[in-house]
Design an enzyme around this catalytic site. Structure first.
Site, PDB file in Angstrom:
ATOM      1  N   SER A  36     -51.692 -66.750 -22.503  1.00 24.39           N
ATOM      2  CA  SER A  36     -51.381 -67.365 -22.844  1.00 24.39           C
ATOM      3  C   SER A  36     -51.256 -68.942 -22.487  1.00 24.39           C
ATOM      4  CB  SER A  36     -49.344 -67.204 -22.937  1.00 24.39           C
ATOM      5  OG  SER A  36     -48.817 -68.134 -24.070  1.00 24.39           O
ATOM      6  N   ASP A  82     -49.273 -62.358 -33.640  1.00 23.48           N
ATOM      7  CA  ASP A  82     -49.144 -63.753 -32.809  1.00 23.48           C
ATOM      8  C   ASP A  82     -50.037 -65.075 -33.267  1.00 23.48           C
ATOM      9  OD1 ASP A  82     -49.357 -65.641 -30.095  1.00 23.48           O
ATOM     10  OD2 ASP A  82     -50.978 -64.286 -29.234  1.00 23.48           O
ATOM     11  N   HIS A 133     -47.350 -61.851 -29.060  1.00 26.02           N
ATOM     12  CA  HIS A 133     -47.252 -62.567 -28.153  1.00 26.02           C
ATOM     13  C   HIS A 133     -46.432 -61.858 -27.311  1.00 26.02           C
ATOM     14  CE1 HIS A 133     -48.779 -65.798 -26.354  1.00 26.02           C
ATOM     15  NE2 HIS A 133     -47.395 -66.008 -26.156  1.00 26.02           N
TER      16      HIS A 133
END
Ligand SMILES: *[C@@H]1O[C@H](CO)[C@@H](O)[C@H](O)[C@H]1NC(C)=O
Ligand SMILES: *[C@@H]1O[C@H](CO)[C@@H](O)[C@H](O)[C@H]1NC(C)=O
Length: 410
Positions: free
Chosen positions: A192, A350, A380
């Protein structure tokens, strides 16, 4: 009395149902578990909004509870020596395989950057600690987990610069020798926001004058790669998906750059681009870089560019917006072709799916070796969910495949 408790029970049930119910796609595995997990995140986010509204504590301050709840004290074990150190003034956690006497073998190394939208997260959260240990054990590698400073207390470029300082310090030949690391077998990786930092560091390091040791690989797990278009098909399709709804991702972006709420509102409306960033929109044009199957029902329209006074008022944030150290997609092909080989993990459900896929397309066309692993039922943050009670099968699969790639490519 009994009637009262029934009323209370019904109220509690409907309150719970309201929080739990999410339009979670049917094909996601362990759907109920994800709904429950997400209801916790959603409740916390609502609480954070309320707290900020009442002037008690700002939004990210409340959300930081997620980090605190999972923080541990890292301990050495039978196979791994764990130490907390400072590299060029920045906190790091170092995981080293314990050596037997007379062992002089050089090891691989993975520099790991945790996720959390530049605002949350820590190397010391149990899922990151667990992941680091797995990498050490399976690759016999040294893992360097960077405790970079966070927004909103430290806006861009501080978190990025902390990471860059650590990487440059570690890549000195003398330092590598001290930890028995092979200078030809070092990777940078992160999930991320950590994937964002890993991609940015890989780009800047190859431009660094006099840099002798370079990275061999970059492994980016559902990375954030651009802030210019926050309405890509994946942002639209997944705006209410669990763990990272669009609202939260936009909030992370805006907090990374500035605490000015007007900029957050402009980002929510996708009207945050200024003349400085408008010439870079071509680098994040999904109608060019996204394979047709990911366009779905969406039609491309370029983000609105604001001119004049309104744009000027955003000064610093506008400059950050155009900076490839924040948005690694914003460089021409000539800045991509000599990058280390890449592993990019993306998830269907996501908002960041298209950031990752666009980088895959751009790296491939610049001639970089890329392994793209797309999870059709992935969401995610999956890799973080490996610790009971929020352990998911998909998290385990992601971890295994990711480590397998590192093993074969480092
Ligand atoms: C985006 O790409 C499409 C087709 O590839 C093109 O028609 C359009 O002008 C591009 N827009 C921008 C802002 O680059
Ligand atoms: C996209 O464009 C096509 C053709 O112009 C149109 O039929 C369709 O409704 C548009 N889709 C959306 C979501 O606006």
């Amino acid at each position: 009395m009994r009637f009262g408790s029934i009323i209370a029970f019904v109220a509690l049930c409907s309150f719970t149902a309201y929080y739990i119910y999410e339009p979670i796609p049917e094909d996601i595995e362990e759907r109920w578990k994800l709904m429950l997990t997400n209801s916790f995140f959603r409740s916390l986010s609502h609480l954070a909004d309320l707290s900020e509204l009442l002037g008690l504590k700002d939004y990210m301050g409340v959300m930081y509870f997620i980090t605190l709840a999972e923080k541990i004290v890292p301990m050495s074990d039978e196979h791994i020596k764990v130490t907390e150190e400072q590299f060029d003034g920045v906190d790091v956690v170092l995981y080293q395989p314990k050596k037997s006497d007379g062992d002089t073998k050089l090891r691989t190394a993975v520099i790991y950057l945790h996720g959390g939208g530049w605002c949350l997260g820590s190397s010391l959260m149990s899922p990151y600690d667990l992941l680091a240990r797995k990498i050490v054990n399976e690759l016999d590698a040294v893992v360097l987990s960077v405790e970079y400073r966070l927004a909103p207390a430290y806006h861009f470029p501080v978190p990025y610069e902390d990471v860059y300082r650590v990487v440059k310090h570690f890549l000195h030949k003398g330092v590598l020798a001290q930890y028995s690391v092979d200078p030809g077998r070092i990777a940078v990786s992160g999930d991320s926001a950590g994937g964002n930092l890993a991609a940015a560091v890989s780009q800047q390091l190859q431009k660094e004058p006099g840099q002798q040791v370079q990275l061999k690989a970059q492994a980016l797990i559902y990375p954030v790669l651009q802030a210019l278009d926050l309405n890509t098909p994946s942002y639209q399709q997944n705006q209410d998906m669990p763990i990272l709804p669009r609202y939260l991702m936009v909030r992370f972006w805006s907090e990374y750059f500035t605490s000015d709420r007007a900029f957050f509102r402009a980002m929510m409306a996708n009207t945050h681009n200024s003349p400085e960033s408008s010439s870079l929109l071509k680098f994040v044009n999904w109608s060019t870089f996204l394979p047709a199957r990911y366009h779905r029902k969406y039609n491309y329209s370029a983000p609105t560019v604001v001119q004049g006074e309104e744009a000027l008022g955003r000064g610093g944030a506008s400059r950050s917006l155009a900076d490839p150290r924040a948005s690694p997609l914003l460089v021409p092909d000539s800045a991509l072709h000599s990058l280390p080989k890449a592993y990019i993990l993306t998830c269907e459900y996501d908002v960041l799916r298209d950031d990752g896929i666009m980088y895959v397309t751009r790296l491939l066309s610049a001639g970089v070796e890329v392994t793209h692993e797309h999870y059709d039922t992935g969401f995610h943050g999956g890799l973080m969910f490996t610790v009971w009670p929020t352990d998911f099968l998909i998290g385990r699969r992601m971890t295994e495949n990711y480590i397998k790639w590192l093993k074969e490519n480092l």
